[in-house]
Design a protein around this motif. Structure first.
Motif, PDB file in Angstrom:
ATOM      1  N   ALA A 406      20.543  13.155 -52.370  1.00 14.25           N
ATOM      2  CA  ALA A 406      19.533  12.714 -52.504  1.00 14.25           C
ATOM      3  C   ALA A 406      18.035  14.299 -52.035  1.00 14.25           C
ATOM      4  CB  ALA A 406      19.143  11.905 -50.804  1.00 14.25           C
ATOM      5  N   GLU A 407      18.480  15.313 -52.184  1.00 13.28           N
ATOM      6  CA  GLU A 407      17.228  16.204 -52.201  1.00 13.28           C
ATOM      7  C   GLU A 407      16.683  16.314 -53.757  1.00 13.28           C
ATOM      8  OE1 GLU A 407      16.122  17.968 -50.191  1.00 13.28           O
ATOM      9  OE2 GLU A 407      17.856  17.931 -48.427  1.00 13.28           O
ATOM     10  N   PRO A 408      17.264  16.403 -54.664  1.00 15.36           N
ATOM     11  CA  PRO A 408      16.489  16.035 -55.669  1.00 15.36           C
ATOM     12  C   PRO A 408      15.183  15.331 -55.661  1.00 15.36           C
ATOM     13  CG  PRO A 408      18.530  16.711 -56.403  1.00 15.36           C
ATOM     14  CD  PRO A 408      18.464  15.983 -55.148  1.00 15.36           C
ATOM     15  N   LEU A 409      15.316  13.844 -54.948  1.00 16.89           N
ATOM     16  CA  LEU A 409      14.228  12.479 -55.337  1.00 16.89           C
ATOM     17  C   LEU A 409      13.558  13.459 -54.174  1.00 16.89           C
ATOM     18  CD1 LEU A 409      13.159   9.699 -56.157  1.00 16.89           C
ATOM     19  CD2 LEU A 409      14.689   8.991 -53.796  1.00 16.89           C
ATOM     20  N   ALA A 410      14.069  13.523 -53.072  1.00 18.48           N
ATOM     21  CA  ALA A 410      13.072  13.857 -51.638  1.00 18.48           C
ATOM     22  C   ALA A 410      12.139  15.021 -52.214  1.00 18.48           C
ATOM     23  CB  ALA A 410      14.361  14.976 -50.940  1.00 18.48           C
ATOM     24  N   GLU A 411      12.733  16.327 -52.632  1.00 11.19           N
ATOM     25  CA  GLU A 411      11.748  17.542 -53.094  1.00 11.19           C
ATOM     26  C   GLU A 411      10.323  16.823 -54.786  1.00 11.19           C
ATOM     27  OE1 GLU A 411      14.179  19.963 -55.500  1.00 11.19           O
ATOM     28  OE2 GLU A 411      14.913  20.989 -53.527  1.00 11.19           O
ATOM     29  N   ARG A 412      11.029  15.839 -55.138  1.00  9.40           N
ATOM     30  CA  ARG A 412      10.202  15.291 -55.920  1.00  9.40           C
ATOM     31  C   ARG A 412       9.234  14.070 -55.512  1.00  9.40           C
ATOM     32  NH1 ARG A 412      14.291  13.781 -59.167  1.00  9.40           N
ATOM     33  NH2 ARG A 412      14.325  11.328 -58.656  1.00  9.40           N
ATOM     34  N   LYS A 413       9.153  14.053 -54.625  1.00 11.26           N
ATOM     35  CA  LYS A 413       8.346  12.934 -53.522  1.00 11.26           C
ATOM     36  C   LYS A 413       7.997  14.093 -51.779  1.00 11.26           C
ATOM     37  CE  LYS A 413       8.492   9.016 -52.962  1.00 11.26           C
ATOM     38  NZ  LYS A 413       7.689   7.473 -53.719  1.00 11.26           N
ATOM     39  N   GLY A 414       8.625  15.283 -51.806  1.00  7.55           N
ATOM     40  CA  GLY A 414       7.563  15.676 -51.018  1.00  7.55           C
ATOM     41  C   GLY A 414       8.073  15.391 -50.087  1.00  7.55           C
ATOM     42  N   THR A 415       9.490  14.917 -49.681  1.00  2.00           N
ATOM     43  CA  THR A 415       9.804  15.132 -48.366  1.00  2.00           C
ATOM     44  C   THR A 415      10.845  15.606 -48.010  1.00  2.00           C
ATOM     45  OG1 THR A 415       9.292  12.721 -49.033  1.00  2.00           O
ATOM     46  CG2 THR A 415      11.062  12.595 -47.103  1.00  2.00           C
TER      47      THR A 415
END
Length: 668
Positions: A406-415
């Protein structure tokens, strides 16, 4: 005190607990048994009526016996007083004649006084004996001097071995001495021999002896016979009252049984109907109200059986249709996928519009494949064909894989995703693939709906349970949405775009995976305060859950921080609490090295959260894990990360309240 507890001395609390313990089974039986309550109430009310009636009857009998005794005694005493006065007058006349005959002697006066004194002593003794002889044991006679004057032969005398001074009350003597009429009182006759004392009615009057000097004359009437009669009446009433109470209790038991037995039968049949035994029916006899109730109950059960059978057939057809369609779509989908891949690879040679169309085609085919895989997985759950391949796993490793994915999605969301509680092994017997799918859905949803704030993944173990909670600080859940968030294809805001293109079945599949393990998947949320999803699993596959080591409502919720729905302090002295500040740009903390997996933890864990959650059974089926590591093709397709990334998740927040604010329980 017995229900709410006592603040203060532990000795008092221990004593109250010791007192309550034997009463709990009785209280439980009293609450559950209506027949016992009716019979006990009838017995208590009957006993009260019998006691009241007994007091009234005994009072009437006592008053009647005493009134009759008093009237007879007064008549007897009045006659005795008249006889005593008559004898005194006769004796005085004879004494006067004798005194006139001896008055001429020189020393006649002293001789006459001596003879008169001797005559009075004898006269008093003869008077007591004469008056008491007519009673034949019905009464006794007592004479007493007035005051302390005991000279002239007027010493106390009594018939029948009666102690004169002890048998006559002092207050009665005062009344007799202060008046000229007869007075009466109740007393106990005391005898000078070994005879027992007995109750009596004493009537006295002041009269004169032959010399004209006053003395006290008393009649003592024993009340032994009246006392025996009253005791007989009391015994008779007590025996009759006891039989009446027992008889009324038996009658109440029989009458209530005629009503309660059919009700209990109906309750038992209703329980068996709810357990799936739809062929159960009540036995109907007679034509009364209970019989009509039984007929109505049987008709209702028949209609329910027909309706449920129709619904089962329809559901079976729907599941078969979904399964057949899903399988039939795989072949044309494979062909379309191959053609789409060829077109997608050659999109650079197309014009911009055609190239964009090729990209959209590939994206929608990915989503279609995810939906098809989820439908196949759902159909396996509905058909009861889902199997659990359980083994001892460390949930920390599963969480690491989920967080890394889930890290790539979290980086895009700034989470920023933080893991808490991974210092110690968290071991449980579970299917690693299914647990990873559940956690991936929870983490991806938390990142997607967390509005760029931190996402916290917490692990804990206690007792016979392990838990993983995913906390976000996004929009949260509205009231009642926690009970619907696991529904298939449900979305809080259908107009909201999905970043990951989810199918709307991720949380539904996650809930079924949790149930297959015999665990719980639950949701909590509040408006604007984020939400928390908690997965609780038993450490062993056959161990029932009794609680969770992680509370469903987090400690930083508004209610736990003393804030209201608007986020304002609830009291004057409370400080405003804020959501933890996002650590923008911070790197994920290094995870500890992988620890060896052990079957069970031997350390003492903190006490589990005693949350009473629905669903005791789990229906999990455990099968041996394949040794070669091979898996079925459909299971592998169902485990595709793309198929679970966009599970149904509400977009607007709000607390739901089933048992307490902002909390909803989800179980079997």
């Amino acid at each position: 005190m017995l229900e709410g507890g006592v603040q203060g001395s532990p000795v008092l609390r221990l004593f109250l607990r010791w007192v309550r313990r034997p009463l709990l089974p009785v209280m439980r039986l009293w609450r559950r048994n209506i027949q016992l309550r009716v019979v006990a109430t009838t017995l208590v009310m009957s006993l009260g009526v019998v006691l009241l009636l007994g007091f009234v009857v005994i009072g009437q009998v006592r008053n009647g016996l005493l009134d009759a005794k008093v009237k007879a005694s007064q008549s007897q005493a009045t006659g005795g007083f008249a006889v005593a006065k008559q004898k005194a007058d006769e004796a005085a006349s004879g004494a006067g004649t004798g005194a006139a005959a001896g008055s001429g002697t020189a020393d006649g006066t002293s001789a006459t006084d001596g003879r008169q004194s001797q005559n009075v002593i004898q006269w008093m003794s003869d008077l007591v004996e004469s008056l008491s002889s007519g009673g034949a044991g019905a009464f006794d006679v007592v004479t007493l001097p007035v005051g302390d004057d005991s000279g002239g032969g007027r010493s106390p005398r009594g018939s029948g071995n009666v102690n004169p001074t002890s048998s006559v009350p002092a207050d009665l003597r005062e009344r007799v001495n202060s008046g000229t009429t007869a007075a009466q009182s109740y007393t106990r006759i005391v005898y000078s021999n070994d005879k027992d004392s007995q109750p009596a009615l004493v009537i006295g009057k002041q009269v004169n002896d032959p010399n004209g000097r006053p003395y006290e004359l008393y009649y003592l009437f024993p009340l032994t016979q009246e006392e025996k009669s009253l005791s007989l009446v009391k015994g008779t009433l007590a025996t009759a009252g006891l039989f009446v109470v027992v008889l009324l209790g038996a009658i109440a038991w029989l009458v209530v049984r005629q009503v309660v037995t059919p009700v209990r039968m109906a309750a038992g049949i209703a329980e068996r109907l709810s357990a799936g035994r739809l062929q159960e029916r009540m036995k109907v006899t007679g034509e009364d109200d209970i019989a009509r109730l039984g007929e109505a109950f049987n008709k209702m059960a028949q209609n329910l059986q027909v309706k449920i059978q129709q619904l089962e057939d329809l559901s079976r057809m729907q599941r078969r249709f979904v399964s057949d369609v899903s399988h039939e779509l795989r072949t044309p989908l494979t062909t379309v996928r191959m053609a789409a891949d060829v077109i997608h690879e050659a999109r650079e040679d197309f014009d911009p519009v055609t190239a964009r169309s090729a990209e959209l085609l590939a994206d929608q085919l990915d989503r279609f494949e995810s939906l098809l895989a989820d439908l196949l997985e759902i159909s396996r759950f509905d058909a009861g064909a889902a199997a659990l391949e359980a083994e001892a796993i460390d949930l920390r490793e599963v969480v690491r894989r989920v967080v890394s994915g889930a890290e790539p999605l979290a980086e895009r969301k700034g989470t920023h995703i933080r893991v808490v509680g991974d210092q110690q092994p968290v071991v449980a017997e579970a299917d690693a693939r299914r647990v990873e799918r559940v956690l991936r859905n929870l983490v991806v949803n938390a990142v997607e709906h967390g509005e760029g704030k931190d996402v916290i993944v917490k692990l804990a173990s206690a007792g016979g349970a392990v838990a993983v909670a995913v906390r976000d600080y996004g929009v949260g859940l509205k009231p009642g949405e926690a009970t619907r968030v696991f529904s298939r294809f449900w979305r809080a805001d259908p107009a909201r775009a999905r970043t990951t293109g989810g199918t709307g079945l991720g949380l539904s599949i996650a809930l079924e995976d949790a149930r297959l393990h015999g665990g719980w998947l639950q949701a909590w949320g509040e408006p604007g305060g984020g939400s928390q999803f908690r997965l609780t699993l038993p450490r062993t596959a056959d161990e029932p859950l009794r609680g969770s080591p992680i509370p469903l409502e987090p400690k930083d919720s508004r209610r736990n921080r003393g804030l209201d729905e608007a986020g304002l302090p609830g009291g004057a002295e409370e400080k405003r609490a804020t959501v933890p500040v996002q650590q923008g740009g911070a790197q994920t903390p290094a995870l500890p090295p992988r620890a060896p997996i052990v079957p069970r933890l031997t350390g003492v864990a903190p006490a589990a959260d005693p949350a009473a959650l629905p669903g005791n059974g789990n229906g999990a089926r455990v099968v041996p894990r394949p040794t070669g590591g091979a898996r079925r093709a459909d299971d592998k397709a169902a485990a595709d990360p793309v198929s679970e990334g966009g599970a149904a998740r509400p977009d607007v927040s709000g607390p739901q309240d089933s048992t307490e604010p902002g909390e909803a329980f989800r179980g079997r």
